[in-house]
Write an enzyme that holds these catalytic residues in place. Structure first.
Site, short mmCIF file in Angstrom:
data_model
loop_
_atom_site.label_atom_id
_atom_site.label_comp_id
_atom_site.label_asym_id
_atom_site.label_seq_id
_atom_site.Cartn_x
_atom_site.Cartn_y
_atom_site.Cartn_z
CB SER A 35 0.44 3.39 4.14
OG SER A 35 -0.40 2.28 4.30
CG HIS A 53 -5.75 0.61 1.94
ND1 HIS A 53 -5.42 0.10 0.71
CD2 HIS A 53 -4.58 0.78 2.61
CE1 HIS A 53 -4.09 -0.05 0.65
NE2 HIS A 53 -3.58 0.34 1.78
CE1 TYR A 93 -2.23 6.23 -5.61
CE2 TYR A 93 -3.21 6.98 -3.54
CZ TYR A 93 -3.34 6.48 -4.83
OH TYR A 93 -4.58 6.21 -5.33
N GLY A 144 9.94 -3.99 10.65
CA GLY A 144 9.41 -2.63 10.57
C GLY A 144 8.74 -2.27 11.89
NE ARG A 145 6.51 3.32 16.06
CZ ARG A 145 5.25 3.74 16.27
NH1 ARG A 145 4.41 3.86 15.27
NH2 ARG A 145 4.85 4.04 17.50
CD GLU A 177 1.42 -1.23 18.39
OE1 GLU A 177 0.33 -0.85 17.94
OE2 GLU A 177 1.56 -2.26 19.08
#
Lengths: 409, 409
Positions: free
Chosen positions: A197, A211, A214, A368-369, A371
């Site tokens: 991403s 952007h 996949y 999720g992370r 950052e």
């Protein structure tokens, strides 16, 4: 009461992967085995490749009673805390079968997204002169990610390329015995997701943001249910977001995406171009965040090797589709007014990502992370009250194209 | 199928009014009359003063079938398109009983919020030297709003104070006959909402942002059901968001809020201070957007005249609670580093408002006046990848206070 809690809890989609986030999924053939009491469907016709699961931590949770009920669900779905690694690992796949099966789809997809990450970062660094910072992490149960971010470069104010691999599982409440004769309560439904991403925001207001993402998903059979079906699918897309409309750039970019699609199916580009226009709609504004590209999901109706090749072709079209436009625009002279307009469009980018983007909103709510998920936000953005470009101006032309998607080719 | 659509559609709360948006509500005594098939409950114990209604236009709508189903609901709940007015009307209340009943709560509340709007704008203009722009609008079915925005001032980069009045109604699907003996299908449940909402973002990074919102709700009996009950309640709060922690400012601000509360009930400040800390949590960050204040909702357990007086007292505490802090901080010298940190905190403000704030998210999805709803966003904001203030710095001290709410008094 259950129906009440269900309806009050937020429902979140699981079909699009934002790196740094996790997803849950279920299989196309488990259609009759799912208890809809804890699942909801985003796409009716193919709904089992595209399922939403109610997730707690949404906006509406307030009473302690509801908090208790939904907290249990959240706990069930929250992914494990990541541990930062000192360097990028050779693979994020679990030790054992996944990592050893070099010809398996999981391994081949992971190698593809790592290669794309390397190549895109190298291409960006070559133009920018700056260097990406790398952060790698893993999770106790397997999987992890590698984030690369270039901030405050010469050409890009912020560019990030993330790879992540997630091993997750659906809670057993979402599942009922595969057949009426099943006597054992099924276990959780494991899934695998991997993806790349990226969002790249240039400084020059005439240079577009890009952007791409996949991703590949697999679900296992539920634990404790022998012979139950598995599922897999591919998703992704590449879209670009200029602040000013240069028709030659839009045509060039869309042509590179069409070329990639046409190698596999002439029906792909028209379908995926429209899907992209539909997906990136900022509903409350009645405008898209940008000028589109391609977007697809749930692809599993061909040989998986062919679809892997297609996703690879798309990902390989990022550099030739984007870098030449950047080279052309990065040094164009501009005024403060141009910069202010770019910043307003960056504000729209933030609105889309925080309000509508499924990967972002899902990632924020499942732990999720952060950052890595919010790497997609621009370095800076602007909101002016009731800004209306005068009809016929360059700013209006861009806005008009965001409001009324065109066929560029 | 209905359950599936229900769970997949977004659910939105209706208890907090963002000016420019509309709300739906139902009455405390209609508890047994509501069909939960189209309503969901945000707060179980008092759920009929605090009801969420499933609204379409959410993130998860994708299939055409679902679009059809939810579009019908959306159509049902979407508020009418506003018409801009050439000048502020004397009242936004409907002609007839509402406007004529000068001693009614509706009229008195509206006059209070108009007075507050005038006084706050005058106080801000006196400090800033700039002037507010005014936009007024009305809706065909009654109601409307008056937005005042000062942008690019000398002290504030963006300050807005909105008043709005909304006449709305719940769809009849949300309602079942009041008694088993009812033979007539009930009509929609009309509601009334009025409020003032304001956000003020100063330029100087040592001067805090302030937000306040006071609102009053009423529901009528459903059409076609004689003698059915009505409900009403008050909500609101004032909270402030500095980028740097000056303990004397925080104590001073909280003391003004406590003083207002203490005049009515010594239990109010502790309760509403905690409610504020809980509400303004940016969940994915584990931090509040600012340093709190007071927040309350669903207040209807006293004489309505007393609660109107309390809400008025709170609203009247905005100027004395905020302006002296601004006077003290507006001309302090600062560096680019201070400004950058302020911009990062503004980014957090955007995250909260777009991801969690109920008034904002509800307004965006129901077709309220977008520019009035998003007036709350700062003029500019910033997102740096993985920014971590060093422990012990001034930036860290602010962040620590946002992560660990304190008792300031």
């Amino acid at each position: 009461m259950e129906a009440v809690v269900m309806a009050a809890a937020k429902t979140l989609p699981i079909s699009s992967l934002k790196c740094g986030a996790t997803k849950s999924a279920t299989t196309a053939s488990q259609k009759k085995t799912l208890s809809l009491s804890s699942c909801s469907v985003r796409q009716a016709p193919d709904f089992l490749r595209d399922l939403s699961v109610t997730v707690a931590g949404g906006r509406n949770v307030k009473s302690s009673r509801k908090l208790q009920v939904t907290a249990a669900v959240a706990e069930d779905r929250r992914i494990e805390q990541e541990s930062m690694l000192s360097e990028k690992p050779a693979t994020l796949l679990r030790d054992g079968q996944d990592a050893e099966d070099k010809n398996g789809l999981r391994a081949r997809f992971e190698q593809m997204v790592f290669r794309i990450q390397n190549e895109v970062c190298a291409a960006v660094e070559a133009v920018d002169g700056g260097k990406f910072r790398e952060d790698a992490w893993s999770r106790p149960g397997g999987g992890g990610g590698v984030s690369r971010v270039l901030q405050g470069g010469n050409v890009w104010e912020k560019a990030g390329v993330n790879v992540s691999v997630v091993y997750g599982s659906m809670p057993p409440e979402a599942y009922r015995a595969a057949t009426g004769s099943a006597t054992k309560k099924p276990g959780r439904i494991p899934f695998f997701a991997s993806g790349v991403s990226s969002v790249m925001h240039p400084k020059n207001p005439f240079a577009p943001t890009l952007h791409f993402n996949y991703r590949y998903f697999e679900t296992d059979a539920p634990e404790g249910v022998e012979g139950a079906p598995r599922a897999w699918w591919f998703g992704g897309g590449t879209d670009f977001t200029p602040s000013y409309l240069f028709e030659e750039d839009v045509k060039y970019f869309h042509q590179t995406q069409k070329n990639a699609c046409d190698k596999y199916d002439p029906a792909f580009y028209p379908k995926f171009k429209k899907w992209c226009d539909d997906y990136f709609l900022i509903k409350h504004r009645g405008e898209r965040r940008g000028l589109g590209g391609i977007f697809f999901d749930d692809l599993n109706d061909r040989d998986p090797n062919e679809l892997l090749a297609f996703a690879t072709e798309c990902a390989d079209s990022v550099i030739p589709g984007y870098i030449p436009i950047i080279e052309k625009r990065k040094d164009m002279p501009f005024t403060q007014e141009h910069k202010d307009w770019q910043q307003l469009r960056r504000g729209r980018y933030v609105e889309f990502n925080l309000v509508y983007d499924r990967g972002t909103t899902f990632g924020l709510q499942t732990g999720g992370r952060i950052e890595s998920i919010l790497m997609s936000l621009p370095l800076t953005a602007r909101w002016e009250y009731d800004h209306q470009p005068e009809e016929g101006t360059e700013e209006w032309k861009l806005l008009d194209a965001c409001r009324n998607p065109r066929e560029w080719l």
